[in-house]
Design an enzyme around this catalytic site. Structure first.
Site, mmCIF file in Angstrom:
data_model
loop_
_atom_site.group_PDB
_atom_site.id
_atom_site.type_symbol
_atom_site.label_atom_id
_atom_site.label_comp_id
_atom_site.label_asym_id
_atom_site.label_seq_id
_atom_site.Cartn_x
_atom_site.Cartn_y
_atom_site.Cartn_z
ATOM 1 N N SER A 1 2.301 1.126 2.110
ATOM 2 C CA SER A 1 2.723 -0.217 1.758
ATOM 3 C C SER A 1 2.060 -0.652 0.450
ATOM 4 O O SER A 1 2.104 0.084 -0.538
ATOM 5 C CB SER A 1 2.407 -1.164 2.921
ATOM 6 O OG SER A 1 3.044 -2.407 2.748
ATOM 7 N N HIS B 1 9.035 -0.014 8.680
ATOM 8 C CA HIS B 1 7.822 0.022 7.860
ATOM 9 C C HIS B 1 6.599 0.289 8.726
ATOM 10 O O HIS B 1 6.204 -0.537 9.551
ATOM 11 C CB HIS B 1 7.702 -1.335 7.155
ATOM 12 C CG HIS B 1 6.709 -1.361 6.038
ATOM 13 N ND1 HIS B 1 6.829 -0.564 4.919
ATOM 14 C CD2 HIS B 1 5.582 -2.096 5.851
ATOM 15 C CE1 HIS B 1 5.825 -0.820 4.098
ATOM 16 N NE2 HIS B 1 5.048 -1.742 4.642
#
Length: 572
Positions: free
Chosen positions: A265, A406
């Protein structure tokens, strides 16, 4: 059916579909036509040699990204020092040595700096490769080891999709916070695989909230906040990764030439920028780094520049704000960031449901960086097409898009470890032929055209090919943990004595399955497993006796992997 659905003639509907496809194609072509060429100098002149890339063009790109996006970072502190705060040579049940190191910026143990948590295998090897990455929620969160120091800096609380932080009281970690994020950091798996781990908390370097540029490391360099090219938080995290590398170079049981940089991320954005600047990192792994990381802005898909600068104004330099709403006309883009890592190996991991990160845009950036990797003499990215879900492609550039959203999952680490093994441990198992003489094995069961046909079907998620492919790669016979069980003598007779036949048969299935998986995915981990199985059998098996020994089916099965591997195993 088309007429009913669209309320117009089939011809008209078909025409509209074709027109929309052509429009999409042309629109994409126009966007990609404006993509900056990493092999063209700012002057408009082409890069003509590797030396020119290294001494001129690479420096131009580093300067542009520093000035326009990430900001200026300080030099390595002259007073940088390292203090061993704690060590246990029997950590994790005796399989590892744990060290907790204070990386000090001013040379004093109590001065500004950060704590680096290090685990190294207690294996009979002088120096070990190490995975280095920043963690989100404190060193204590990556494993339940009770000896890891609880972080005393500010930590967010509450719950999110990845971790339960209700253990945090008044923004301070408690004992209940230990191991809360361990699933993303499979420490024991790293150690068993022969890798060490080094990690530190992002908040030790810079708080991750707006208006934070007077805290943490930024408080030591107020002069770097004066200009529009100011020192941002992403750059600060990247800078700290290099300071961790400074320590690893001093540790006598760490191989400083085999440090694998990892980030997920926003920390994946930092890992890419650190890898671009610091060539000491041997391999760079970016997991769903998205916008400002591996994603191309020029596609105009996913999170955009304006949102980055609005929601996370502390991440980048003030200069980056002038590109709000100019994503598709940006004078640089993230394929050039990836290219700055060349020729060192880099892996870009995406998730299909991570829409903000634009998985296809991350792949496209890797594909566009390929030209620099090939210019520098490597094999770059071994495909021009966005791979099917859960298919890893691995050259000097690696890429996959897995199912799901994610996160950091076991699937991601499986690919990253295979990629690191390929590039750092190449001498342990080689895929090179033992002879320069070309060899065509008579057991070739499938042609290249047939494999390409199946790859195309998988890429398009057409059935039954995709379903059967998923069944193949999820089979126990395709597991990287498969261990051969070779027998010296195998008996197959009519009286039911099949001693060793089951073991031989299952090894044959595993070798054939892994060979097919290798040809379909390009993942060399499968090929190395085939070599391991065939080597084990060829070194042990002496005879197959009994009535059914004349032409056992295992012989055919072993012919498959041999024929499927043009370069052949180490011991065919």
């Amino acid at each position: 059916m088309i007429t009913k659905r669209f309320g117009r003639s089939p011809f008209t509907s078909l025409s509209l579909i074709v027109l929309s496809l052509l429009t999409a194609c042309c629109a994409q072509g126009q966007t990609m036509a404006t993509l900056p060429d990493p092999l063209v100098m700012n002057s408009g002149k082409p890069v003509l040699s590797k030396v020119q890339w290294e001494t001129e063009r690479r420096q131009e790109l580093l300067e542009m990204f520093s000035r326009e996006m990430y900001g200026r970072a300080p030099a390595k502190p002259k007073t940088l020092a390292f203090f061993l705060l704690e060590q246990d040579v029997k950590a994790l049940g005796g399989i590892a040595t744990r060290k907790q190191i204070k990386v000090s910026f001013d040379g004093t143990q109590d001065g500004p700096g950060f704590e680096l948590l290090v685990y190294l295998p207690n294996a009979p090897k002088e120096k070990h490769p190490v995975i280095l990455g920043i963690n989100f929620w404190g060193n204590h969160s990556i494993n339940s080891d009770p000896a890891i120091h609880l972080n005393t800096n500010w930590i967010e609380g509450g719950k999110n999709s990845f971790i339960d932080l209700t253990c945090v009281t008044n923004n301070q970690a408690t004992e209940a916070c230990r191991g809360g994020n361990a699933r993303q950091w499979p420490l024991e798996r790293f150690i068993e695989r022969g890798y060490g781990l080094a990690t530190f908390y992002r908040g030790d370097i810079a708080p991750d909230f707006a208006h934070s540029l007077t805290n943490g490391i930024h408080a030591l360099y107020p002069e770097l906040q004066q200009g529009a090219d100011n020192f941002g938080v992403i750059a600060a995290w990247a800078w700290a990764l290099s300071r961790a590398m400074d320590y690893l170079e001093t540790d006598r049981v760490v191989n400083p030439h085999q440090v694998v940089l990892f980030g997920w991320s926003r920390l994946g954005k930092a890992a890419l920028w650190a890898g671009a600047n610091d060539t000491r990192f041997a391999v760079v792994l970016s997991n769903e780094s998205g916008a400002g990381g591996a994603k191309l802005f020029h596609r105009g898909v996913g999170e955009n520049i304006k949102r980055l600068n609005t929601v996370f104004p502390h991440w980048y330099a003030k200069n980056f704000g002038k590109y709000n709403d100019q994503d598709t006309t940006l004078p640089f883009d993230q394929h050039e960031l990836i290219a700055l890592i060349a020729p060192r190996p880099v892996y870009i991991g995406s998730a299909f449901d991570d829409k903000g990160a634009d998985a296809e845009g991350e792949f496209t950036a890797a594909r566009e960086a390929d030209k620099v990797y090939r210019f520098l003499g490597t094999d770059g990215l071994p495909t021009n097409r966005w791979p099917a879900t859960n298919v890893s492609v691995q050259g000097q550039i690696g890429y996959h898009v897995r199912a799901g959203g994610h996160d950091v999952l076991d699937y991601d680490w499986t690919q990253y470890l295979a990629f690191a093994d390929k590039h750092l441990k190449r001498s342990q198992t080689t895929l090179s032929p033992t002879s320069k003489t070309a060899f065509t094995h008579p057991g070739m069961l499938h042609s290249d055209a047939e494999f390409q046909f199946i790859r195309d079907k998988i890429q398009k998620v057409e059935q039954p090919w995709k379903k059967e492919f998923d069944h193949l790669v999820n089979s126990r016979f395709a597991s990287n943990s498969w261990r051969a069980r070779p027998q010296a003598i195998v008996v197959r007779d009519l009286q039911g004595n099949w001693s060793g036949a089951k073991e031989l048969g299952e090894d044959a299935i595993a070798a054939y399955t892994q060979a097919l998986a290798w040809r379909l995915t390009g993942n060399d981990a499968y090929a190395r497993k085939v070599i391991e199985i065939l080597n084990a059998e060829s070194a042990t098996l002496n005879s197959i006796t009994g009535h059914d020994a004349k032409f056992p089916w295992e012989t055919l099965m072993f012919a498959g992997p041999l024929g499927a591997m043009p370069k052949g195993p180490a011991k065919p």
